[in-house]
Design a protein around this motif. Structure first.
Motif, PDB file in Angstrom:
ATOM      1  N   ARG A  25       0.849  -1.194   0.000  1.00  0.00           N
ATOM      2  CA  ARG A  25       0.000   0.000   0.000  1.00  0.00           C
ATOM      3  C   ARG A  25       0.883   1.242   0.000  1.00  0.00           C
ATOM      4  N   VAL A  26       0.542   2.173  -0.892  1.00  0.00           N
ATOM      5  CA  VAL A  26       1.304   3.411  -1.044  1.00  0.00           C
ATOM      6  C   VAL A  26       0.385   4.600  -0.803  1.00  0.00           C
ATOM      7  N   LEU A  27       0.890   5.567  -0.051  1.00  0.00           N
ATOM      8  CA  LEU A  27       0.191   6.830   0.159  1.00  0.00           C
ATOM      9  C   LEU A  27       0.996   7.932  -0.512  1.00  0.00           C
ATOM     10  N   GLU A  28       0.334   8.694  -1.386  1.00  0.00           N
ATOM     11  CA  GLU A  28       0.977   9.845  -2.026  1.00  0.00           C
ATOM     12  C   GLU A  28       0.306  11.121  -1.549  1.00  0.00           C
ATOM     13  N   ILE A  29       1.111  12.104  -1.197  1.00  0.00           N
ATOM     14  CA  ILE A  29       0.599  13.422  -0.808  1.00  0.00           C
ATOM     15  C   ILE A  29       0.916  14.412  -1.925  1.00  0.00           C
ATOM     16  N   GLY A  30      -0.119  15.026  -2.467  1.00  0.00           N
ATOM     17  CA  GLY A  30       0.039  15.971  -3.570  1.00  0.00           C
ATOM     18  C   GLY A  30       0.064  15.266  -4.907  1.00  0.00           C
ATOM     19  N   ALA A  61      10.637  29.885   3.020  1.00  0.00           N
ATOM     20  CA  ALA A  61      11.972  30.456   2.850  1.00  0.00           C
ATOM     21  C   ALA A  61      12.994  29.428   2.382  1.00  0.00           C
ATOM     22  N   ASP A  62      12.928  28.201   2.905  1.00  0.00           N
ATOM     23  CA  ASP A  62      13.911  27.185   2.527  1.00  0.00           C
ATOM     24  C   ASP A  62      13.324  26.087   1.655  1.00  0.00           C
ATOM     25  N   GLY A  63      12.067  26.219   1.273  1.00  0.00           N
ATOM     26  CA  GLY A  63      11.437  25.212   0.424  1.00  0.00           C
ATOM     27  C   GLY A  63      10.959  23.981   1.162  1.00  0.00           C
ATOM     28  N   LEU A  64      10.997  24.019   2.503  1.00  0.00           N
ATOM     29  CA  LEU A  64      10.697  22.821   3.283  1.00  0.00           C
ATOM     30  C   LEU A  64       9.461  22.959   4.173  1.00  0.00           C
ATOM     31  N   ASP A  65       8.688  24.016   3.995  1.00  0.00           N
ATOM     32  CA  ASP A  65       7.519  24.207   4.864  1.00  0.00           C
ATOM     33  C   ASP A  65       6.576  23.007   4.820  1.00  0.00           C
ATOM     34  N   LEU A  66       6.174  22.610   3.622  1.00  0.00           N
ATOM     35  CA  LEU A  66       5.237  21.498   3.516  1.00  0.00           C
ATOM     36  C   LEU A  66       5.908  20.173   3.887  1.00  0.00           C
ATOM     37  N   PHE A  67       7.170  20.046   3.562  1.00  0.00           N
ATOM     38  CA  PHE A  67       7.894  18.826   3.901  1.00  0.00           C
ATOM     39  C   PHE A  67       7.895  18.587   5.410  1.00  0.00           C
ATOM     40  N   ARG A  78      -4.785   4.503   9.002  1.00  0.00           N
ATOM     41  CA  ARG A  78      -3.516   5.017   9.539  1.00  0.00           C
ATOM     42  C   ARG A  78      -2.628   3.860   9.979  1.00  0.00           C
ATOM     43  N   GLY A  79      -1.359   3.978   9.663  1.00  0.00           N
ATOM     44  CA  GLY A  79      -0.408   2.940  10.020  1.00  0.00           C
ATOM     45  C   GLY A  79      -0.410   1.745   9.089  1.00  0.00           C
ATOM     46  N   SER A  80      -1.115   1.844   7.954  1.00  0.00           N
ATOM     47  CA  SER A  80      -1.228   0.693   7.062  1.00  0.00           C
ATOM     48  C   SER A  80      -0.398   0.815   5.792  1.00  0.00           C
ATOM     49  N   PHE A  81       0.316   1.909   5.623  1.00  0.00           N
ATOM     50  CA  PHE A  81       1.014   2.154   4.360  1.00  0.00           C
ATOM     51  C   PHE A  81       2.483   1.736   4.434  1.00  0.00           C
ATOM     52  N   ASP A  82       2.943   1.120   3.366  1.00  0.00           N
ATOM     53  CA  ASP A  82       4.343   0.714   3.266  1.00  0.00           C
ATOM     54  C   ASP A  82       5.228   1.867   2.809  1.00  0.00           C
ATOM     55  N   VAL A  83       4.644   2.796   2.077  1.00  0.00           N
ATOM     56  CA  VAL A  83       5.400   3.936   1.549  1.00  0.00           C
ATOM     57  C   VAL A  83       4.550   5.192   1.642  1.00  0.00           C
ATOM     58  N   LEU A  84       5.174   6.278   2.047  1.00  0.00           N
ATOM     59  CA  LEU A  84       4.582   7.608   1.885  1.00  0.00           C
ATOM     60  C   LEU A  84       5.500   8.352   0.926  1.00  0.00           C
ATOM     61  N   VAL A  85       4.985   8.676  -0.248  1.00  0.00           N
ATOM     62  CA  VAL A  85       5.777   9.329  -1.278  1.00  0.00           C
ATOM     63  C   VAL A  85       5.178  10.687  -1.604  1.00  0.00           C
ATOM     64  N   SER A  86       6.033  11.656  -1.896  1.00  0.00           N
ATOM     65  CA  SER A  86       5.529  12.989  -2.229  1.00  0.00           C
ATOM     66  C   SER A  86       6.539  13.768  -3.054  1.00  0.00           C
ATOM     67  N   ASN A  87       6.005  14.480  -4.026  1.00  0.00           N
ATOM     68  CA  ASN A  87       6.750  15.517  -4.741  1.00  0.00           C
ATOM     69  C   ASN A  87       6.058  16.824  -4.394  1.00  0.00           C
ATOM     70  N   PRO A  88       6.303  17.340  -3.174  1.00  0.00           N
ATOM     71  CA  PRO A  88       5.551  18.496  -2.692  1.00  0.00           C
ATOM     72  C   PRO A  88       6.087  19.791  -3.287  1.00  0.00           C
ATOM     73  N   PRO A  89       5.384  20.902  -3.105  1.00  0.00           N
ATOM     74  CA  PRO A  89       5.984  22.201  -3.428  1.00  0.00           C
ATOM     75  C   PRO A  89       7.296  22.325  -2.667  1.00  0.00           C
ATOM     76  N   TYR A  90       8.392  22.702  -3.367  1.00  0.00           N
ATOM     77  CA  TYR A  90       9.679  22.737  -2.650  1.00  0.00           C
ATOM     78  C   TYR A  90      10.615  23.863  -3.093  1.00  0.00           C
ATOM     79  N   ILE A  91      10.138  24.806  -3.859  1.00  0.00           N
ATOM     80  CA  ILE A  91      10.997  25.901  -4.304  1.00  0.00           C
ATOM     81  C   ILE A  91      11.039  26.991  -3.237  1.00  0.00           C
ATOM     82  N   PRO A  92      12.232  27.396  -2.763  1.00  0.00           N
ATOM     83  CA  PRO A  92      12.323  28.524  -1.829  1.00  0.00           C
ATOM     84  C   PRO A  92      11.771  29.791  -2.475  1.00  0.00           C
TER      85      PRO A  92
END
Length: 380
Positions: free
Chosen positions: A209-214, A315-321, A277-291
């Protein structure tokens, strides 16, 4: 007598015009637009250089060229793009898939094969991506034409300037990194690692099971489930209803059942039920990341056309991360993988964030250009 515009004449004119407007790959873009206009593959196009274009085709081509000259991304103009082994629809307002993200999918598949699916045969055969067959076939056809011309006294036998060397660049705009030929690596040969044949070898493990955010276009989740049919299911969330609708449209176009790729509207993990919750083998994301400081220096075709909230993240591109890292322990099984694509200058900080949050085996991997691009971490 009406002026005749052949494929070759239109290709040459479009290339020159777009390059005059600042396009770096005018020939490449002209070929893709002409392919869409005529319904011919790239290979067929170079075998039909003398074919006259109809008025309807010329009118449509004119519209494409005008839009591209103004800076609109080619993927929005043509309406789709290639991502790994699938074609995904693209629409203004939803982020265009990038080549780097194809490697993020590869990292997830490698983890699943090794840690979850437990394939009995670990060998991973190289599989040619779809466009490479067209390039090879077009090159062979052009070489044959050149030999025939030479035999007839029409030339030296060398390939014409209109092909096939140009064909090496005939790849989706923004969808493939520049590849240096001949070094023998999978990346250099334009291939990705995939299971032998068209299916995954026999396995002894459970399904994944895979969970993707965004989700955006849905390209990540749809690639994962399509490349591991029957072995992986995905749930993907996106706060933008337009993105969710486009993901569903892409799922339907690919003939993938909703149960295998479930797209849900909502912020981060809000659409995930308590039972999941707690059932996913992977949480993958290509979130917004540009500073935010980098946004003004991005190409205009990015900042003027693609959605700002799908690009920038503080500011550092990591807010959502940071929010994703906080949520991940509640989503993942013990030993599950967190895999994120991030801004190249932020990976060291991202790795520290994961370590401080209690993740183990935290490491950073590079994209095809050698830049730090992905952080991978295991939940203890």
């Amino acid at each position: 007598m009406a002026e005749v515009w052949t494929v070759k004449r239109c290709m040459d004119w479009t290339r020159a015009y777009l390059e005059e407007k600042g396009a770096e790959r005018g020939r490449h873009e002209a070929v893709w637009m002409l392919s869409a206009v005529t319904g011919l593959s790239r290979m067929e196009l170079f075998l039909s250089l003398d074919r006259p274009l109809s008025k309807a085709e010329l009118d449509r081509m004119h519209g494409y060229v005008v839009r591209r000259a103004k800076g609109e991304p080619l993927q929005y103009i043509l309406g789709d793009t290639q991502f790994r082994t699938i074609t995904v629809l693209c629409e203004p307002g939803v982020l265009i898939p990038r080549p780097e993200t194809e490697l993020l999918v590869e990292e997830v598949l490698n983890f699943l094969d090794k840690e979850v699916l437990l394939a009995s045969d670990a060998r991973r055969a190289r599989v040619e991506l779809p466009w490479n067959a067209e390039v090879a076939a077009a090159r062979s056809a052009e070489e044959a034409r050149a030999r025939e011309a030479a035999a007839a006294g029409g030339g030296s036998g060398e390939a014409s300037a209109d092909a096939p060397a140009e064909l090496l660049d005939v790849t989706e705009e923004g969808e493939r990194a520049e590849i240096a030929p001949g070094d023998g690596t999978p990346e250099a040969e334009g291939v990705v690692q995939a299971p032998e044949g068209s299916t995954v070898p026999a396995r002894t493990g459970r399904s994944a099971r895979v969970l993707e955010i965004g989700s955006g276009t849905g390209c990540i989740s749809l690639s994962i489930v399509s490349e591991r049919p029957g072995l992986v299911t995905a749930v993907a969330t996106d706060i933008d209803p337009h993105a969710v609708a486009l993901s569903v449209k892409n799922r339907e176009a690919l003939g993938i059942e909703p149960a295998r790729a479930d797209f849900r509207e909502g912020s981060l993990t809000a659409p995930i039920s308590h039972e999941e919750r707690g059932s996913f083998d992977v949480l993958v994301s290509n979130p917004p990341y540009i500073p935010e400081s980098v946004m003004p220096i991005l190409p205009r075709e990015v900042t003027a056309y693609e959605p700002h909230r799908a690009l920038a993240s503080g500011a550092d591109g990591l807010d959502l991360f940071r929010h994703i890292v906080k949520a991940a322990p509640h989503m993942l099984r013990p030993g599950g993988l967190l895999a994120c694509e991030l801004f190249e200058d932020a990976l060291s900080t991202a790795a520290d964030i994961c370590t401080l949050a209690g993740f183990a085996d935290v490491h950073v991997t590079e994209d095809l250009t050698g830049r730090p691009r992905f952080v991978l971490a295991r939940w203890r």
